[in-house]
Scaffold this active site. Structure first.
Site, short mmCIF file in Angstrom:
data_model
loop_
_atom_site.label_atom_id
_atom_site.label_comp_id
_atom_site.label_asym_id
_atom_site.label_seq_id
_atom_site.Cartn_x
_atom_site.Cartn_y
_atom_site.Cartn_z
N LYS A 1 -13.57 -1.88 3.90
CA LYS A 1 -12.54 -1.99 4.95
C LYS A 1 -12.86 -1.07 6.12
CE LYS A 1 -8.56 0.14 4.54
NZ LYS A 1 -7.23 0.49 4.04
N SER B 1 2.08 1.85 9.65
CA SER B 1 1.24 2.98 9.25
C SER B 1 0.05 3.14 10.19
CB SER B 1 0.74 2.81 7.81
OG SER B 1 -0.07 1.66 7.71
N HIS C 1 -12.15 4.71 8.98
CA HIS C 1 -11.23 4.56 10.11
C HIS C 1 -11.70 5.39 11.30
CE1 HIS C 1 -9.20 4.04 6.32
NE2 HIS C 1 -8.39 3.20 6.91
N GLU D 1 -9.22 11.02 8.99
CA GLU D 1 -9.29 9.58 9.30
C GLU D 1 -7.95 9.04 9.77
OE1 GLU D 1 -11.82 6.95 7.52
OE2 GLU D 1 -13.27 8.47 6.95
N GLU E 1 0.85 -1.19 0.00
CA GLU E 1 0.00 0.00 0.00
C GLU E 1 0.88 1.24 0.00
OE1 GLU E 1 -1.70 1.33 3.77
OE2 GLU E 1 -3.57 1.81 2.76
N ARG F 1 0.96 4.62 1.06
CA ARG F 1 0.26 5.63 1.85
C ARG F 1 0.82 6.98 1.42
NH1 ARG F 1 -2.05 5.06 6.93
NH2 ARG F 1 -1.75 7.30 6.89
N ARG G 1 -4.70 8.70 2.85
CA ARG G 1 -5.45 8.68 4.11
C ARG G 1 -5.56 10.11 4.60
NH1 ARG G 1 -7.85 5.95 3.88
NH2 ARG G 1 -6.74 3.98 3.98
O1 LIG Z 1 -6.75 1.22 6.40
C1 LIG Z 1 -5.66 0.78 6.65
C2 LIG Z 1 -5.45 -0.12 7.75
C3 LIG Z 1 -4.51 0.47 8.72
O2 LIG Z 1 -5.14 1.58 9.33
C4 LIG Z 1 -4.21 -0.55 9.84
O3 LIG Z 1 -4.78 -0.42 10.90
O4 LIG Z 1 -3.42 -1.47 9.59
C5 LIG Z 1 -3.23 0.87 8.02
C6 LIG Z 1 -3.47 1.81 6.86
O5 LIG Z 1 -2.25 2.05 6.19
C7 LIG Z 1 -4.46 1.23 5.92
O6 LIG Z 1 -4.80 2.18 4.94
#
Ligand SMILES: O=C1C[C@@](O)(C(=O)O)C[C@@H](O)[C@@H]1O
Length: 254
Positions: free
Chosen positions: A171, A233, A144, A87, A47, A49, A83
């Protein structure tokens, strides 16, 4: 039976949860260094970020960096996530910038999945889901809460909205304050898996209290888990090496 999503060479939604490592570098050199470490590890997906990147709001710089990342990662599937600060991310971004950045990345041909935040609103989400479909890439629709865990009904409502908006992978990542919150996340995950057996869902309880949820996806129905190679992250991420051996242990016991 969960539908299997073929993302590059990785089949998401079957067997062990797939391990995703985040790129959190602030400049191109740091990011490429992380890519090399990740390439040499046991991850299934990566990912970016991008909100950690100093030039995240300059679309040209982002587009120029993507092929460099791809060159090192080779065939590892890439998720693109901005992100937002609201959030738990690193930067603020207007809706207009958010849409145009994600659209430019979607058509670039360099990413397999874009992450769209549910709370950017219906119009933004629908516009980006359409753009992703046109570019034949997948979408994560995410939400989130870095402070608390909403009630079970609210978790279900958010994941259901993400499915109804056409996201391939809904998610949710929330912060448990007490042990019962972790149970709420696992229960919501299991309920969603039973209600939408064909859907690959990602449900995470963050922090040290939530760690079990990152390991138990094969049991409770969470298709991707995040683990770190260099920098985490989000709170509660463990190393890719530890993650791989624990997922394997759980898988072999089934
Ligand atoms: O949404 C997620 C999950 C996350 O927040 C985690 O808790 O591992 C980590 C983030 O980088 C990712 O975008």
């Amino acid at each position: 039976m969960t539908q299997t999503y073929k993302v590059g060479n990785v089949s998401i939604g079957e067997g062990m949860p797939k391990i995703c490592a985040p790129l959190t570098g602030t400049n191109v050199d740091e990011i490429l260094e992380e890519c090399k470490m990740i390439r040499a590890s046991a991850v299934d997906l990566v990912e970016w970020r991008v909100d950690f990147f100093d030039d995240a709001l300059l679309t040209d710089r982002v587009l120029a960096t993507l092929p460099k990342i791809k060159e090192v990662l080779e065939d590892l599937p890439l998720i693109f996530s901005f992100r937002t600060a609201e959030e738990g991310g690193e930067k603020k971004i207007t809706d207009k910038q958010y849409v145009s950045l994600n659209k430019a990345v979607a058509v670039s041909g360099h990413v397999h999945i874009i992450d769209i935040e549910l709370f950017r609103g219906k119009n933004v989400v629908e516009e980006l889901v359409t753009a992703a479909k046109e570019s034949q890439i997948y979408t994560i629709i995410s939400n989130h809460d870095f402070n608390r865990t909403p009630e079970m009904e609210e978790l279900i409502r958010r994941v259901t909205s993400a499915i109804e908006l056409g996201g391939d992978f809904p998610k949710l990542a929330v912060m448990p304050q007490r042990e019962e919150d972790l149970l709420t996340v696992l229960k919501a995950s299991l309920q969603m898996k039973r209600t939408y057996p064909e859907q690959a869902i990602i449900m995470i309880a963050m922090g040290s209290l939530g760690m079990i949820s990152r390991l138990s996806g094969e049991i409770f129905g969470s298709a991707i888990t995040f683990a770190s190679v260099r920098n985490a992250s989000a709170p509660g991420q463990i190393s890719v090496t530890d993650m791989k051996s624990i997922l394997q242990l759980i898988h072999d016991a089934k």
